[in-house]
Design a protein around this motif. Structure first.
Motif, mmCIF file in Angstrom:
data_model
loop_
_atom_site.group_PDB
_atom_site.id
_atom_site.type_symbol
_atom_site.label_atom_id
_atom_site.label_comp_id
_atom_site.label_asym_id
_atom_site.label_seq_id
_atom_site.Cartn_x
_atom_site.Cartn_y
_atom_site.Cartn_z
ATOM 1 N N PHE A 82 0.644 5.340 0.830
ATOM 2 C CA PHE A 82 1.300 4.289 1.623
ATOM 3 C C PHE A 82 2.106 3.399 0.683
ATOM 4 C CE2 PHE A 82 2.000 0.670 4.291
ATOM 5 C CZ PHE A 82 1.928 1.149 5.586
ATOM 6 N N TRP A 83 3.272 3.042 1.158
ATOM 7 C CA TRP A 83 4.152 2.126 0.426
ATOM 8 C C TRP A 83 4.706 1.155 1.459
ATOM 9 C CZ3 TRP A 83 5.746 2.688 -4.890
ATOM 10 C CH2 TRP A 83 6.712 1.777 -5.302
ATOM 11 N N CYS A 84 4.246 -0.067 1.441
ATOM 12 C CA CYS A 84 4.626 -1.024 2.473
ATOM 13 C C CYS A 84 6.119 -1.327 2.404
ATOM 14 C CB CYS A 84 3.818 -2.308 2.333
ATOM 15 S SG CYS A 84 4.018 -3.451 3.727
ATOM 16 N N ASP A 85 6.778 -1.204 3.536
ATOM 17 C CA ASP A 85 8.207 -1.478 3.625
ATOM 18 C C ASP A 85 8.516 -2.865 3.048
ATOM 19 O OD1 ASP A 85 10.887 -0.718 5.237
ATOM 20 O OD2 ASP A 85 10.477 -2.857 5.450
ATOM 21 N N SER A 86 9.514 -2.934 2.185
ATOM 22 C CA SER A 86 9.800 -4.181 1.461
ATOM 23 C C SER A 86 10.211 -5.315 2.404
ATOM 24 C CB SER A 86 10.882 -3.943 0.408
ATOM 25 O OG SER A 86 12.064 -3.441 1.002
#
Length: 326
Positions: A82-86
């Motif tokens: 997971f990579w949280c939307d900036s």
């Protein structure tokens, strides 16, 4: 933290767990918002953001150049991690700032992948302890609190176990260190923030869809709610909405599962909320199911208007739309 603080996350995590396939590991992540008081992290709530793992250039480059070489080709799967939307992270930070709070960390799901994953990926036993990849991310973010929610189904019942971890306290120490979790017993009477309660409504809809339970699906709608389908059919009230979905669950959507991503919640008045929600329908193998109106991707966008009635949020107006490109 209060013993209801994580309820929205737990509901979303259970839905993700029940919808996963061997090709698509379950992914559920939320940001922990709170304050540091006398060296203790007080968690006030959770906030959700979109997963930009496969869409944000910085994320794809980090996985390609660092994570896959360090932790193996399993992380080539864009559904893993997971990579949280900036932009979502910035929104969460600004909201926290306005409340005098801060981002303290995150909570994410660990499934019993050594039981339910594909045979080639069952070698690593998963638990509430951090994997090497988790330890890397905990060290990279330097957030003080990083919770892991381990979900398993050893029999017919689903269980979860929580643990919290922090980055190394000093140079030369282990990469991560355990942090004790304490719950406030008297916090149960305090209702969760409105956005968390609203997100829970849509998580419950996903769970009900997976059981083909039309009555449970319609439970979040008011008795006088207006529901407009993608084919412009209008249903009045929760009873008509339940009846319509009961027919769908035994016909065009039989055996399918629903996905729901709450993209935005706004409050034009304290007792009114507007939610923008992206829905998808997938078959038992996790592939997009062909739905109504020749919509092969079966991706829909809904605008829901909710009202707080007697302390409970209910959907009073719901309009489902199909994106133009479909």
């Amino acid at each position: 933290m209060g013993n209801r603080t994580l309820e929205p996350f737990l509901s979303a995590a259970l839905s993700a767990y029940e919808m996963c396939t061997p090709e698509k590991p379950p992914s559920c992540f939320a940001v922990l918002v709170g304050e540091l008081v006398e060296g203790k992290a007080l968690i006030h709530g959770v906030e959700f953001g979109r997963n930009a793992r496969a869409t944000e250039p910085a994320a794809t480059e980090e996985y390609r150049s660092t994570i896959v070489p360090l932790f193996g080709p399993a992380y080539d799967n864009q559904h893993r991690g997971f990579w949280c939307d900036s932009t979502d992270l910035l929104r969460i930070q600004r909201k926290a700032d306005a409340q005098g709070l801060d981002i303290l960390g995150s909570v994410h799901l660990h499934p019993d992948w050594h039981r339910i994953g594909p045979p080639a990926e069952r070698g690593l036993t998963i638990s509430e302890a951090p994997t090497p990849m988790d330890a890397y991310m905990i060290g990279s973010t330097s957030w003080p609190v990083n919770m892991i929610c381990y979900v398993e189904r050893p029999n017919q019942d689903v269980h979860y176990t929580l643990a919290a971890w922090g980055p190394a306290a000093e140079a030369g120490a282990p990469a991560v260190r355990p942090i004790p979790i304490q719950f406030l017993i008297n916090a149960e009477a305090t209702p969760p923030p409105s956005e968390q309660a609203i997100r829970s409504i849509f998580a419950d809809m996903v769970h009900a869809w997976s059981r083909a339970d039309a009555e449970a699906f319609a439970r979040g709608f008011a008795e006088d709610a207006d529901f407009t389908s993608v084919r412009s059919n209008h249903f009045k009230g929760s009873h008509e909405i339940a009846a319509a979905h009961s027919r769908l669950f035994t016909s065009v959507y039989a055996g399918t599962r629903l996905t729901a991503t709450v993209q935005q919640v706004s409050n034009p008045r304290p007792d009114i909320a507007i939610a923008q929600v992206k829905f998808g329908v997938v078959d038992v193998d996790g592939r997009p199911a062909r739905g109504l109106g020749g919509n092969p991707g079966n991706t829909m966008h809904a605008q829901a208007v909710l009202e707080s009635r007697h302390g409970h949020w209910q959907i009073i107006s719901f309009m489902n739309m199909v994106p133009l490109h479909q």
